[in-house]
Design an enzyme around this catalytic site. Structure first.
Site, PDB file in Angstrom:
ATOM      1  CD1 TRP A 317     -46.543 -11.196  48.552  1.00  0.00           C
ATOM      2  CD2 TRP A 317     -44.641 -11.116  49.923  1.00  0.00           C
ATOM      3  NE1 TRP A 317     -45.737 -10.279  48.324  1.00  0.00           N
ATOM      4  CE2 TRP A 317     -44.574 -10.268  49.043  1.00  0.00           C
ATOM      5  CE3 TRP A 317     -43.545 -11.324  50.554  1.00  0.00           C
ATOM      6  CZ2 TRP A 317     -43.478  -9.267  48.810  1.00  0.00           C
ATOM      7  CZ3 TRP A 317     -42.459 -10.333  50.649  1.00  0.00           C
ATOM      8  CH2 TRP A 317     -42.629  -9.560  49.680  1.00  0.00           C
ATOM      9  CG  HIS A 318     -42.021 -14.095  52.978  1.00  0.00           C
ATOM     10  ND1 HIS A 318     -43.101 -13.758  53.639  1.00  0.00           N
ATOM     11  CD2 HIS A 318     -41.130 -13.388  53.152  1.00  0.00           C
ATOM     12  CE1 HIS A 318     -42.869 -12.512  54.086  1.00  0.00           C
ATOM     13  NE2 HIS A 318     -41.762 -12.103  53.880  1.00  0.00           N
ATOM     14  N   GLY A 319     -42.451 -16.914  49.230  1.00  0.00           N
ATOM     15  CA  GLY A 319     -41.748 -18.050  48.262  1.00  0.00           C
ATOM     16  C   GLY A 319     -42.904 -19.095  48.110  1.00  0.00           C
ATOM     17  CG  PHE A 466     -39.229 -13.313  49.118  1.00  0.00           C
ATOM     18  CD1 PHE A 466     -38.860 -14.858  48.720  1.00  0.00           C
ATOM     19  CD2 PHE A 466     -38.266 -12.608  49.836  1.00  0.00           C
ATOM     20  CE1 PHE A 466     -37.953 -15.760  49.450  1.00  0.00           C
ATOM     21  CE2 PHE A 466     -37.439 -13.563  50.813  1.00  0.00           C
ATOM     22  CZ  PHE A 466     -37.281 -14.806  50.574  1.00  0.00           C
TER      23      PHE A 466
END
Lengths: 466, 371
Positions: A317-319, A466
């Site tokens: 999800w963060h990248g 993000f």
């Protein structure tokens, strides 16, 4: 637009406040919505269509889910539409590039990269609209009938592009009926200013140091750790500063957004850390992934698997890069070990803190360096395998330059100010002194912040990716 | 508590709105003397620029450039950096004894520059000379804050380019040693500006003459005059340190009879007095950035014409050369699209001098257009 830049602070925000507060109560949401769409369109004049698509789909879904109440099968179809559209948007605009790159390098084929730019805040607004449909399906909330109110919930600019991730149930009452008291407005605005100071005066400054360390050809052991310390402070002050600004603006308008950070760096274990860091995201994954997967109700082994799934997803999800997956798995693994051994509870608190901080910093190293080769090189410097000694001239020079801001940052990672205020409570002189010092500092720092923004060009925002 | 919060809110709201309203009301400034650059103009609103995001970027720059009290905010910024204990910001080291020294920017184009210079040497009949001048960071490292300046590789870059050009048949005029030698007696650079002083240029002139087998004019044959004692240069504009002492500009004046100076815009002089009243006082030498300057000396009869290809370091150096050539043409290659070799032929140059400082050489657009 970013909150911490001249066009927003000096132009958009004052103008918005003026229009908002002269609007009669009936159309306040509409005013907020129009400004929010302008806000988003300023940064994403084309991708605003995606935001509209995602929100309209879930508005219709919400109404449909309500209409077909009792008919499970039809409801499931609408629920699937919501999940498919939102995850589809994320898949195309966030992950397609990574997928194609990986396929190309694994199978050696030459699929053309799609080359799509990441839409601002897509990871945040898709999660919000999706959670709304799921909540309506689960009958946790009633579907919103007013299109304006619903759109205001999804698009409202204080939390649109970088959270906190607000659930519909958090603010559904306030959407229909809210009042702003002068006292709320003021404490909200002060909260906003605090967030601005955190971002501009600390995060941006230590960010410069991190860039210097990262770009260096050679790093001594101490220099590598100094860089990691700088990045750890940067990401915390950057993101929590942004959350403070969002929560503060929400409060000014009469909303109460959920808190997102609770002094994460004073945690005593990694389990504790994740109860304090980006709380709205952890909460989201808990309620919409971990618990639906069975949580801890289906035996130890299944629980561990669930944890692994949740943390792999959290990482991604963060990248859209493999280092983020690695980062998620890293924490997943630590959390599983902590669960299985119960270790942190047995440790004395100071040792627990030290243990957590070191693991968190190493985590940020994985998080910050996308290029896996560079990551390996940095890691070897961190563990002293490099041939560059313990500390060099460069280390002392930069330490000297950044000592003040690093120390200030470190102190502000602990709840010293709330503690002080608590102590002063009841003692009139102490309260007055604190109030005056706070006021003078606030006035000075406001001017310094504007000066920094006018004079300095380094003003990134980490969580925009993000 | 609430009372103080209220006051802070009112203050910040007034502050923010006042900044924007006054900025919008005040007329736009075109040029900033303080920063020595053109300020961003109001961007034009078109559907295309809006959709691509260019308009938003330009608007941001415009609002920041035209901000009311901009120079005051810049000063506050500098003060804040200093108060945080930083000895380096905006690419400037805040050094001992009032020295402000520019950071050395990591070079990227060394090979390309060496090739370009060598190319000219190989494609002209004129006698080519190369003079690369180190900057303050190389000659005053002891003034830097402890541990700073570790990336300075001017000596390596100079050696690389010198070697390549020497191979191509160029005459290398080394002034580094001469500057080093005169350091105890004279101040080689301005403390607030990135240029060398006229004293340093004179020391370099003596080294140049020794190298070229010429007899230099002694100091006593010039009338040495302090033309300004109130000079705050380009490095100061970035550092904006409080209580900074000003620099003094000195000119070595000489008898101008028989010497004519002409610019592309008409008759001129080696020195432009009018700049002494402005911010950019170094432009006093050779009238700032002229596209082409021709200096003819009727007293010299040696048949030699010198073409100078240079950056602004040459501006205070060229006046020393007027007694050694019949004609000197100073060219800014940015304004001369046919390249140096063609120019050398046009002006009938017997000699070409390339003079650049080692800090800005890497990004010097004059070298880029050198062919």
């Amino acid at each position: 637009m970013v909150f911490s830049e001249i066009p927003f602070l000096l132009y958009f925000f004052p103008l918005f406040l003026l229009c908002y507060f002269i609007s009669p109560a009936r159309i306040k949401n509409l005013t907020l919505l129009i400004f929010s769409l302008l806000f988003y369109a300023w940064g994403e004049p084309v991708y605003i269509l995606l935001l509209l698509l995602s929100s309209v789909v879930d508005y219709v879904n919400g109404r449909a889910l309500e209409r077909f109440e009792g008919k499970k099968k039809i409801q499931v179809i609408f629920l699937c539409i919501s999940v498919a559209v939102n995850l589809g948007l994320m898949g195309i605009f966030k992950y397609a590039g990574l997928f194609i790159d990986t396929v190309n390098s694994v199978f050696g084929c030459g699929i053309k990269p799609v080359g799509l730019k990441l839409p601002l805040g897509i990871s945040f607004f898709t999660f919000q609209t999706m959670s709304y449909s799921i909540d309506v399906y689960r009958r946790d909330v009633k579907a919103e009938h007013s299109f304006i109110n619903y759109m205001t919930y999804v698009c409202m600019f204080p939390q649109l592009v970088a959270g906190p991730i607000v659930r519909y149930s958090d603010i559904s009452e306030k959407l229909k009926n809210r009042k702003t008291s002068v006292s709320d407005f003021c404490s909200g605005f002060v909260r906003f200013l605090m967030g601005l100071f955190k971002k501009v005066l600390i995060a941006n400054q230590v960010g410069l140091l991190w860039n210097i360390v990262l770009a260096a050809d050679e790093r001594s052991l101490a220099f590598a750790w100094l860089g990691l310390l700088a990045y750890s402070l940067q990401i915390y002050f950057d993101f929590s500063g942004y959350s403070d600004m969002a929560i503060g603006m929400g409060k000014m308008l009469g909303f109460s957004y959920p808190e997102n950070f609770n002094y994460p760096y004073i945690c005593t274990s990694i389990t504790d850390f994740w109860r304090r860091w980006h709380m709205t995201l952890s909460g989201w994954f808990r309620d919409y992934v971990y618990i639906p997967l069975g949580g801890n109700r289906k035996g130890r082994a299944r629980q561990m698997l669930n944890l692994a799934i949740v943390w792999a997803l959290t990482g991604l999800w963060h990248g859209a890069a493999w280092n983020f997956l690695l980062w998620g798995m890293y924490f997943g693994l630590i959390l599983i070990i902590e669960k299985l051994t119960g270790l942190p509870k047995k440790l004395p608190k100071p040792i627990g803190r030290l243990y957590s901080l070191i693991l968190i910093m190493l985590g940020w190293m994985i998080f910050a360096i996308e290029d896996l080769k560079k990551l390996a090189a940095y890691a070897s410097d961190i563990f002293g395998f490099g041939a560059n000694g313990f500390a060099g001239k460069e280390f002392f020079y930069q330490l000297n330059n950044y000592l003040f801001v690093l120390l200030t940052g470190a102190v502000l990672c602990t709840p010293v100010f709330p503690k002080l205020a608590e102590k002063a409570k009841g003692n009139e002189t102490a309260e007055k002194t604190l109030g005056i010092i706070g006021l003078l500092a606030g006035m000075l720092l406001t001017a310094v912040c504007i000066a920094m923004l006018v004079a300095d060009s380094y003003n990134p925002f980490l969580y925009f990716r993000f | 508590m609430d009372k103080y919060k209220k006051i802070l809110c009112i203050y910040a709201l007034l502050f923010f709105s006042a900044c924007s309203i006054v900025t919008l009301i005040l007329p736009d400034k075109e040029f900033s003397e303080e920063e020595n650059r053109y300020l961003a103009k109001r961007p034009e609103l078109t559907a295309k620029s809006l959709l691509s995001g260019d308009y938003q970027e330009e608007a941001k720059e415009y609002l920041s450039d035209q901000m009311v009290l901009r120079s005051g905010f810049m000063r506050l910024y500098a003060l804040a950096q200093k108060s945080m204990g930083k000895s380096e910001y905006n690419g400037v080291y805040i050094c001992k004894d009032g020295w402000l020294i520019e950071r050395y920017e990591d070079p990227e184009n060394t090979e390309y520059i060496a090739e370009s210079l060598a190319y000219v040497s190989e494609n002209t009949d004129a006698h080519c000379m190369l003079m690369l001048v180190p900057t303050a960071i190389s000659l005053y490292p002891e003034m830097l804050p402890y541990g700073a300046g570790g990336n300075n590789v001017q000596d390596k870059v100079k050696k690389y380019i010198d070697d390549a050009c020497s191979k191509a048949g160029m005459d290398i005029v080394d002034v580094w040693g001469a500057l080093e030698k005169s350091k105890p007696e004279i101040q080689l650079y301005y403390k607030t500006d990135h240029h060398w002083t006229t004293d340093a240029a004179y020391a370099a002139y003596r080294a140049f003459c020794a190298d070229q087998k010429m007899t230099p004019l002694e100091k006593s044959s010039f009338e040495i005059e302090k033309v300004s004692e109130d000079f705050y240069g380009t490095v100061y504009s970035k550092a904006l340190t409080a209580f900074q002492p000003a620099d003094t500009i000195v000119a070595y004046k000489q008898d101008m009879s028989g010497i004519t100076v002409s610019y592309s815009s008409g008759e001129g002089s080696l020195y432009a007095e009018e700049y002494l009243g402005k911010k950019d006082k170094y432009a006093y030498f050779l009238n700032g950035s002229q596209s082409e300057i021709t200096i003819e000396n009727g007293n010299v009869k040696n048949g030699r014409t010198l073409l100078v290809v240079k950056d602004s370091y040459a501006n205070c150096f060229v006046p020393f050369l007027v007694n050694h050539y019949e004609k000197i043409v100073v060219l800014d290659t940015r304004y001369y699209r046919f390249g140096v070799t063609a120019a050398a032929e046009d002006v009938g140059a017997t000699d070409i001098l390339f003079l650049f400082n080692l800090n800005t050489l890497d990004k010097d657009t004059a070298v880029a257009g050198i062919f």
